[in-house]
Design an enzyme around this catalytic site. Structure first.
Site, PDB file in Angstrom:
ATOM      1  N   ARG A 171      29.759   9.220  20.582  1.00 24.01           N
ATOM      2  CA  ARG A 171      30.052   9.936  21.839  1.00 24.01           C
ATOM      3  C   ARG A 171      28.944   9.747  22.861  1.00 24.01           C
ATOM      4  O   ARG A 171      29.190   9.781  24.071  1.00 24.01           O
ATOM      5  CB  ARG A 171      30.332  11.418  21.550  1.00 24.01           C
ATOM      6  N   GLU A 230      23.153  17.760  10.744  1.00 26.97           N
ATOM      7  CA  GLU A 230      23.603  19.132  10.444  1.00 26.97           C
ATOM      8  C   GLU A 230      24.556  19.061   9.241  1.00 26.97           C
ATOM      9  O   GLU A 230      24.564  19.929   8.392  1.00 26.97           O
ATOM     10  CB  GLU A 230      24.320  19.712  11.671  1.00 26.97           C
TER      11      GLU A 230
HETATM   12  P1  AMP Z   1      21.426  16.518  14.844  1.00 23.70           P
HETATM   13  O1  AMP Z   1      20.876  15.242  14.309  1.00 23.70           O
HETATM   14  O2  AMP Z   1      21.484  17.596  13.814  1.00 23.70           O
HETATM   15  O3  AMP Z   1      20.722  16.958  16.115  1.00 23.70           O
HETATM   16  O4  AMP Z   1      22.949  16.262  15.202  1.00 23.70           O
HETATM   17  C1  AMP Z   1      23.301  15.645  16.379  1.00 23.70           C
HETATM   18  C2  AMP Z   1      24.386  14.627  16.169  1.00 23.70           C
HETATM   19  O5  AMP Z   1      25.426  15.121  15.343  1.00 23.70           O
HETATM   20  C3  AMP Z   1      24.998  14.275  17.496  1.00 23.70           C
HETATM   21  O6  AMP Z   1      25.198  12.873  17.525  1.00 23.70           O
HETATM   22  C4  AMP Z   1      26.295  15.044  17.536  1.00 23.70           C
HETATM   23  O7  AMP Z   1      27.321  14.216  18.012  1.00 23.70           O
HETATM   24  C5  AMP Z   1      26.571  15.458  16.100  1.00 23.70           C
HETATM   25  N1  AMP Z   1      26.764  16.894  15.928  1.00 23.70           N
HETATM   26  C6  AMP Z   1      25.982  17.721  15.190  1.00 23.70           C
HETATM   27  N2  AMP Z   1      26.450  18.963  15.184  1.00 23.70           N
HETATM   28  C7  AMP Z   1      27.551  18.956  15.954  1.00 23.70           C
HETATM   29  C8  AMP Z   1      28.488  19.964  16.357  1.00 23.70           C
HETATM   30  N3  AMP Z   1      28.380  21.237  15.959  1.00 23.70           N
HETATM   31  N4  AMP Z   1      29.490  19.589  17.177  1.00 23.70           N
HETATM   32  C9  AMP Z   1      29.612  18.314  17.594  1.00 23.70           C
HETATM   33  N5  AMP Z   1      28.771  17.324  17.249  1.00 23.70           N
HETATM   34  C10 AMP Z   1      27.748  17.638  16.432  1.00 23.70           C
END
Ligand code: AMP
Length: 177
Positions: free
Chosen positions: A65, A102
């Site tokens: 995205r 996450e």
């Molecule tokens: P992080 O590495 O934990 O900061 O996660 C960020 C990545 O995971 C991004 O590329 C987001 O597209 C995706 N992502 C993580 N959590 C979500 C969420 N609750 N909703 C949508 N995308 C998420």
């Protein structure tokens, strides 16, 4: 449109989907925001005006995205676009970095020749959650010999503390949750 009106419009175009892609995750779906030309253009304009035209050489978008927003931002900046991709997708020689999500674990890659030395790079993604993804992208850009000028995301999930993990970075979020 004022900044407050734009915030309200963008917020109204983010759909929360419970238990996707797995139980317990509240997925922030930005497809309604992308489909609304006022919200999408407003988001791109807000990112460009936060950093300022002329300050960025390359915009690096994080698969998948992040690509959509980053390409529009790059065009508006008059900067180049670089894809930061999931493992095994880039055809030429890459650097890679692994990180925790996450939900799950992943590896990101960038082409070794994606940046000229010391180019100023803006990282762009849709959501900042734990910060693992952006952290891995920062290390890739630096390993490839460029400088990370900052990071812009559409949404920041503040409870997950991503910003604290990216202490030395200008983290710019259009919406916080
Ligand atoms: P992080 O590495 O934990 O900061 O996660 C960020 C990545 O995971 C991004 O590329 C987001 O597209 C995706 N992502 C993580 N959590 C979500 C969420 N609750 N909703 C949508 N995308 C998420």
């Amino acid at each position: 449109m004022t900044r407050l009106d734009l915030d309200e419009l963008m917020r109204s175009r983010v759909r929360e989907v419970a238990d996707f892609p797995e139980p317990g995750v509240r997925f922030k779906d930005i497809t309604p925001l992308l489909a609304d030309h006022v919200a999408f253009a407003g988001a791109v304009d807000a990112i460009v005006s936060h950093h300022g035209r002329g300050t960025i050489d390359k915009v690096a978008g994080i698969e998948a995205r992040g690509f959509i927003v980053a390409a529009a931002v790059a065009y508006h900046f008059g900067a180049g676009f670089v894809p930061v991709r999931k493992a095994g997708k880039l055809p030429s020689t890459t650097y890679s970095a692994s990180y925790h999500l996450e939900y799950g674990e992943a590896t990101l890659e960038v082409h070794q020749d994606a940046f000229a030395p010391d180019e100023r790079v803006l990282l762009v993604d849709d959501v900042l959650a734990t910060g693992g993804t952006v952290g891995a992208a920062v290390s890739l850009v630096e390993t490839a010999g460029a400088q990370v000028a900052g990071c812009s995301v559409l949404l920041e999930l503040t409870a997950l503390g991503g910003r604290n993990r990216l202490a030395n970075l200008d983290v710019h979020a259009l919406l916080t949750y």
